[in-house]
Design a protein around this motif. Structure first.
Motif, PDB file in Angstrom:
ATOM      1  N   LEU A   1     -10.465   2.927  12.998  1.00  0.00           N
ATOM      2  CA  LEU A   1      -9.826   3.299  11.739  1.00  0.00           C
ATOM      3  C   LEU A   1     -10.785   3.053  10.585  1.00  0.00           C
ATOM      4  N   SER A   2     -10.752   3.924   9.593  1.00  0.00           N
ATOM      5  CA  SER A   2     -11.520   3.694   8.369  1.00  0.00           C
ATOM      6  C   SER A   2     -10.721   4.217   7.193  1.00  0.00           C
ATOM      7  N   TRP A   3     -10.957   3.646   6.012  1.00  0.00           N
ATOM      8  CA  TRP A   3     -10.200   4.047   4.826  1.00  0.00           C
ATOM      9  C   TRP A   3     -11.011   3.734   3.575  1.00  0.00           C
ATOM     10  N   SER A   4     -10.612   4.370   2.484  1.00  0.00           N
ATOM     11  CA  SER A   4     -11.272   4.124   1.203  1.00  0.00           C
ATOM     12  C   SER A   4     -10.831   2.774   0.640  1.00  0.00           C
ATOM     13  N   SER A   5     -11.717   2.132  -0.065  1.00  0.00           N
ATOM     14  CA  SER A   5     -11.389   0.823  -0.645  1.00  0.00           C
ATOM     15  C   SER A   5     -10.367   0.980  -1.767  1.00  0.00           C
ATOM     16  N   VAL A   6      -9.579  -0.074  -1.969  1.00  0.00           N
ATOM     17  CA  VAL A   6      -8.557  -0.103  -3.011  1.00  0.00           C
ATOM     18  C   VAL A   6      -8.976  -1.137  -4.055  1.00  0.00           C
ATOM     19  N   SER A   7      -9.002  -0.730  -5.301  1.00  0.00           N
ATOM     20  CA  SER A   7      -9.403  -1.639  -6.375  1.00  0.00           C
ATOM     21  C   SER A   7      -8.466  -2.844  -6.430  1.00  0.00           C
ATOM     22  N   GLY A   8      -9.043  -4.040  -6.440  1.00  0.00           N
ATOM     23  CA  GLY A   8      -8.254  -5.259  -6.532  1.00  0.00           C
ATOM     24  C   GLY A   8      -7.721  -5.767  -5.215  1.00  0.00           C
ATOM     25  N   ALA A   9      -8.041  -5.103  -4.102  1.00  0.00           N
ATOM     26  CA  ALA A   9      -7.553  -5.553  -2.790  1.00  0.00           C
ATOM     27  C   ALA A   9      -8.284  -6.820  -2.366  1.00  0.00           C
ATOM     28  N   THR A  10      -7.532  -7.821  -1.934  1.00  0.00           N
ATOM     29  CA  THR A  10      -8.121  -9.066  -1.444  1.00  0.00           C
ATOM     30  C   THR A  10      -8.302  -9.053   0.068  1.00  0.00           C
ATOM     31  N   ALA A  11      -7.529  -8.191   0.763  1.00  0.00           N
ATOM     32  CA  ALA A  11      -7.630  -8.074   2.219  1.00  0.00           C
ATOM     33  C   ALA A  11      -6.872  -6.820   2.642  1.00  0.00           C
ATOM     34  N   TYR A  12      -7.114  -6.413   3.883  1.00  0.00           N
ATOM     35  CA  TYR A  12      -6.425  -5.260   4.459  1.00  0.00           C
ATOM     36  C   TYR A  12      -5.784  -5.667   5.783  1.00  0.00           C
ATOM     37  N   LEU A  13      -4.667  -5.025   6.090  1.00  0.00           N
ATOM     38  CA  LEU A  13      -3.965  -5.260   7.348  1.00  0.00           C
ATOM     39  C   LEU A  13      -3.821  -3.956   8.110  1.00  0.00           C
ATOM     40  N   VAL A  14      -3.859  -4.059   9.444  1.00  0.00           N
ATOM     41  CA  VAL A  14      -3.439  -2.963  10.314  1.00  0.00           C
ATOM     42  C   VAL A  14      -2.190  -3.449  11.036  1.00  0.00           C
ATOM     43  N   ILE A  15      -1.107  -2.677  10.904  1.00  0.00           N
ATOM     44  CA  ILE A  15       0.211  -3.082  11.414  1.00  0.00           C
ATOM     45  C   ILE A  15       0.702  -2.074  12.441  1.00  0.00           C
ATOM     46  N   ASP A  16       1.173  -2.562  13.582  1.00  0.00           N
ATOM     47  CA  ASP A  16       1.831  -1.711  14.575  1.00  0.00           C
ATOM     48  C   ASP A  16       3.194  -1.314  14.020  1.00  0.00           C
ATOM     49  N   ASP A  17       3.380  -0.039  13.700  1.00  0.00           N
ATOM     50  CA  ASP A  17       4.617   0.385  13.054  1.00  0.00           C
ATOM     51  C   ASP A  17       5.774   0.496  14.040  1.00  0.00           C
ATOM     52  N   ARG A  18       5.511   0.378  15.334  1.00  0.00           N
ATOM     53  CA  ARG A  18       6.583   0.411  16.335  1.00  0.00           C
ATOM     54  C   ARG A  18       7.131  -0.982  16.614  1.00  0.00           C
TER      55      ARG A  18
END
Length: 427
Positions: free
Chosen positions: A50-67
């Motif tokens: 997975l890859s994504w664009s950075s978000v201004s002010g983000a301190t961390a990112y999570l990947v969550i199993d939506d199921r």
């Protein structure tokens, strides 16, 4: 019994069952979005990237199993690799943690078929600006016809499509391909049609309730109604009221009531749920509250007729045996269930080489998502429904697919170049 492409598929269907928290793996690479898109997902032999664009002010990112609503990964970088094993599918969310609270960046769907199935990964990445649907290139497919919510969208030679469906919205896309091969290469093991379907739906995890200190293994609240039962039905049916045996082709004889070619009863119906008219029916009731699955199967009688002028006169009826019709509920843990169907049932008046053959695997989840795939003959119609019941007394009926027959002679598989259709549908 004649060989069938689904026989190769069966090795995949009976693979060890995966835990619901285990994600993807083992498949041909596919890219679901361009590098310029806000988010992308790719499937390799043993991982999902997975890859994504950075978000201004983000301190961390999570990947969550939506199921399972479980945190799978936490980090500060804008890419994550998840190790996995085929065959399985995934539905994950990418969330940015900011001082203003959690922010949903993207939802990604991906399937990871076993390479032996002949299927390729199917992906969809949804962001606030749109959805990119992607699929692996199919050998011998010149182009792909894409429909959106039942309406033809485009015909393309590309293997991905940008759409306007944004986060929180619903849409359904189908990708259909005719595989063109030289006549001498079409055998009983050849797939000549492939159909993929993907449903884009809102997240089922309550992202707003994500704590800033969430770590892998944490479970988050859901924002969907509680499912109590999911019932699936797979029916084969003949839409015509009567069918003449000789149309199945030379070398596949059927017993006749007189000196003429025999006529048999069809089902005289169109698409419909529980009409009571079918050649065969496989039903699976997945009870989420008790973590159990109950199955049933039925084979309808075949009635033979004599035709005099334009009038059909009933002669007799027989019912095919069910030894070649097996339903296997492999797992149900209350949140995830896997069931497999193996089907070889023929006309009891005709040679066994003209069996209706199909294999089907269904991975269902209590949050309402699924991955359903398999292969089947192009005769008769093949139809699959999902019927969900909720704790508040409401219900939801979904026609997952209704694949129309192509020609009665397709019961003979490769005769006339019919061969088989493979498919996968994910939500």
């Amino acid at each position: 019994m004649r060989p069938h492409p689904a026989r190769r598929l069966r090795r995949v269907l009976l693979a060890p069952v995966l835990a619901v928290g285990l994600l993807l793996g083992g498949a041909m690479p596919t890219q679901a979005a361009t590098s310029a898109a806000p988010a992308a997902v790719s499937v390799t032999d043993d991982s999902v990237e997975l890859s994504w664009s950075s978000v201004s002010g983000a301190t961390a990112y999570l990947v969550i199993d939506d199921r399972a609503h479980e945190v799978l990964w936490r980090g500060e970088q804008t890419a994550a690799t998840l190790p996995v094993q085929a065959p399985t599918s995934v539905s994950v969310l990418v969330v940015a943690l900011t001082e203003q609270g959690p922010r949903l960046i993207a939802k990604a769907l991906a399937t990871v078929p076993d390479a032996a199935s002949g299927l390729t990964p199917l992906t969809a990445v949804t962001t606030p600006t749109g959805t990119t649907v992607g699929w692996g290139a199919l050998p011998d497919a010149a182009d792909y016809e894409v429909t959106a919510d039942g309406t033809k969208l485009t015909t393309t030679a590309a293997t991905q499509l940008q759409t306007e469906t944004a986060l929180g919205e619903n849409a359904e896309y189908t990708i259909d391909a005719e595989l063109v091969l030289p006549a001498e290469e079409v055998t009983e093991d050849t797939v000549t049609r492939s159909t993929y379907g993907v449903e884009v739906t809102p997240a089922t995890t309550d992202v707003a309730q994500t704590p800033s200190d969430a770590r892998p293994g944490d479970t988050l609240p859901a924002n969907v109604r509680t499912l109590t039962t999911s019932r699936t039905t797979y029916e084969t049916y003949i839409p015509m009221s009567y069918l003449q045996g000789e149309s199945w082709g030379f070398g596949f004889p059927c017993e006749s009531a007189d000196d003429n070619a025999p006529w048999f009863s069809g089902d005289g119906r169109s698409t419909g749920y529980d009409t009571g008219k079918n050649r065969t029916k496989a039903a699976s009731n997945h009870y989420w509250t008790s973590a159990s699955t109950w199955t049933s199967k039925g084979v309808s009688p075949t009635k033979r007729y004599r035709k005099v002028g334009s009038t059909y006169y009933y002669d007799s009826q027989r019912t095919a045996g069910g030894d070649g019709f097996v339903i296997r509920p492999l797992q149900n843990d209350g949140r995830y269930a896997r069931t497999v169907i193996e089907h070889n049932v023929g006309n009891p008046y005709c040679t066994g080489i003209a069996d209706i053959s199909y294999d089907n695997q269904q991975d269902l989840y209590q949050n309402g998502s699924h991955w359903i795939y398999g292969a089947h003959d192009k005769m008769p119609n093949h139809q699959f429904y999902r019927y969900d019941q909720y704790s508040d007394g409401t219900s939801y009926l979904k026609l997952v697919f209704d694949h129309a027959l192509e020609d009665p002679k397709c019961l003979a598989g490769w005769m006339g170049g019919c061969s088989a259709q493979q498919y996968q549908y994910t939500r």
